[in-house]
Design a protein around this motif. Structure first.
Motif, PDB file in Angstrom:
ATOM      1  N   PRO A  46       0.794  -1.238   0.000  1.00 34.42           N
ATOM      2  CA  PRO A  46       0.000   0.000   0.000  1.00 34.42           C
ATOM      3  C   PRO A  46       0.824   1.285   0.000  1.00 34.42           C
ATOM      4  O   PRO A  46       0.411   2.285  -0.556  1.00 34.42           O
ATOM      5  CB  PRO A  46      -0.824  -0.102   1.284  1.00 34.42           C
ATOM      6  N   ILE A  47       2.012   1.252   0.596  1.00 34.60           N
ATOM      7  CA  ILE A  47       2.831   2.464   0.674  1.00 34.60           C
ATOM      8  C   ILE A  47       3.493   2.772  -0.664  1.00 34.60           C
ATOM      9  O   ILE A  47       3.624   3.927  -1.049  1.00 34.60           O
ATOM     10  CB  ILE A  47       3.893   2.319   1.788  1.00 34.60           C
ATOM     11  N   SER A  48       3.889   1.740  -1.388  1.00 34.58           N
ATOM     12  CA  SER A  48       4.611   1.971  -2.639  1.00 34.58           C
ATOM     13  C   SER A  48       3.913   1.334  -3.829  1.00 34.58           C
ATOM     14  O   SER A  48       4.551   0.954  -4.795  1.00 34.58           O
ATOM     15  CB  SER A  48       6.036   1.430  -2.517  1.00 34.58           C
ATOM     16  N   MET A  49       2.590   1.246  -3.754  1.00 31.81           N
ATOM     17  CA  MET A  49       1.833   0.563  -4.796  1.00 31.81           C
ATOM     18  C   MET A  49       2.057   1.173  -6.175  1.00 31.81           C
ATOM     19  O   MET A  49       2.028   0.483  -7.180  1.00 31.81           O
ATOM     20  CB  MET A  49       0.343   0.592  -4.477  1.00 31.81           C
ATOM     21  N   ASP A  50       2.290   2.452  -6.221  1.00 34.00           N
ATOM     22  CA  ASP A  50       2.425   3.089  -7.532  1.00 34.00           C
ATOM     23  C   ASP A  50       3.836   2.970  -8.105  1.00 34.00           C
ATOM     24  O   ASP A  50       4.119   3.508  -9.170  1.00 34.00           O
ATOM     25  CB  ASP A  50       1.991   4.552  -7.476  1.00 34.00           C
ATOM     26  N   ASP A  51       4.718   2.262  -7.419  1.00 31.52           N
ATOM     27  CA  ASP A  51       6.078   2.071  -7.910  1.00 31.52           C
ATOM     28  C   ASP A  51       6.164   0.826  -8.787  1.00 31.52           C
ATOM     29  O   ASP A  51       5.892  -0.277  -8.340  1.00 31.52           O
ATOM     30  CB  ASP A  51       7.072   1.913  -6.754  1.00 31.52           C
ATOM     31  N   VAL A  52       6.512   1.027 -10.031  1.00 33.28           N
ATOM     32  CA  VAL A  52       6.793  -0.068 -10.943  1.00 33.28           C
ATOM     33  C   VAL A  52       8.273   0.035 -11.240  1.00 33.28           C
ATOM     34  O   VAL A  52       8.755   1.078 -11.662  1.00 33.28           O
ATOM     35  CB  VAL A  52       5.952   0.040 -12.234  1.00 33.28           C
ATOM     36  N   SER A  53       8.995  -1.044 -10.983  1.00 30.66           N
ATOM     37  CA  SER A  53      10.451  -1.000 -11.067  1.00 30.66           C
ATOM     38  C   SER A  53      10.960  -1.813 -12.254  1.00 30.66           C
ATOM     39  O   SER A  53      10.377  -2.834 -12.610  1.00 30.66           O
ATOM     40  CB  SER A  53      11.036  -1.564  -9.766  1.00 30.66           C
ATOM     41  N   ARG A  54      12.054  -1.358 -12.807  1.00 29.81           N
ATOM     42  CA  ARG A  54      12.726  -2.129 -13.865  1.00 29.81           C
ATOM     43  C   ARG A  54      13.588  -3.220 -13.248  1.00 29.81           C
ATOM     44  O   ARG A  54      14.033  -4.126 -13.943  1.00 29.81           O
ATOM     45  CB  ARG A  54      13.629  -1.196 -14.696  1.00 29.81           C
ATOM     46  N   VAL A  55      13.821  -3.127 -11.940  1.00 30.46           N
ATOM     47  CA  VAL A  55      14.706  -4.058 -11.256  1.00 30.46           C
ATOM     48  C   VAL A  55      13.928  -4.761 -10.139  1.00 30.46           C
ATOM     49  O   VAL A  55      13.173  -4.120  -9.405  1.00 30.46           O
ATOM     50  CB  VAL A  55      15.897  -3.306 -10.615  1.00 30.46           C
TER      51      VAL A  55
END
Length: 120
Positions: free
Chosen positions: A12-21
């Motif tokens: 929930p805190i970093s749900m909008d983070d999509v990472s390449r790694v």
């Protein structure tokens, strides 16, 4: 367009983070997807909308949480957003991601599975 590999977590805190790694954290569930820029943007919009609604519904500085009909509607709307996010992750997911999602039975095939129908 060329697809690239990304990792999505639904914390929930970093749900909008999509990472390449892939983040080396055994406590974090990360879904591996393959997406082109348009598909990635579509997923980003879903993630941001769902997270924004979740944060909005958790606003403790209002008395809305005392009205159960509003709270139930908020839960239903958040769940509907999560269902759309999971459907998109499944759509873009690698075969391993699709298998994990299927085994966990987290796709909402039945609209009554997670939430009662919201009040009109």
């Amino acid at each position: 367009m060329d697809k690239q590999t990304y990792y999505v977590n639904l914390n929930p805190i970093s749900m909008d983070d999509v990472s390449r790694v892939k983040i080396p954290d055994s406590n974090m569930i990360q879904y591996e997807i393959e997406a082109d820029p348009e598909e990635l943007k579509s997923l980003d919009v879903l993630l941001n909308e769902t997270q924004a609604h979740d944060l909005e519904s958790r606003n403790l500085f209002t008395f809305r949480h005392f009205d159960e009909s509003i709270e139930e509607t908020d839960r239903h709307e958040f769940q509907r957003g999560m269902d759309h996010v999971l459907e998109k992750i499944y759509e873009l997911g690698t075969p391993e991601t699709k298998q994990k999602i299927e085994e966990a039975h987290i796709l909402n095939d039945d609209p009554k599975r997670n939430m009662r129908k919201p009040p009109h």
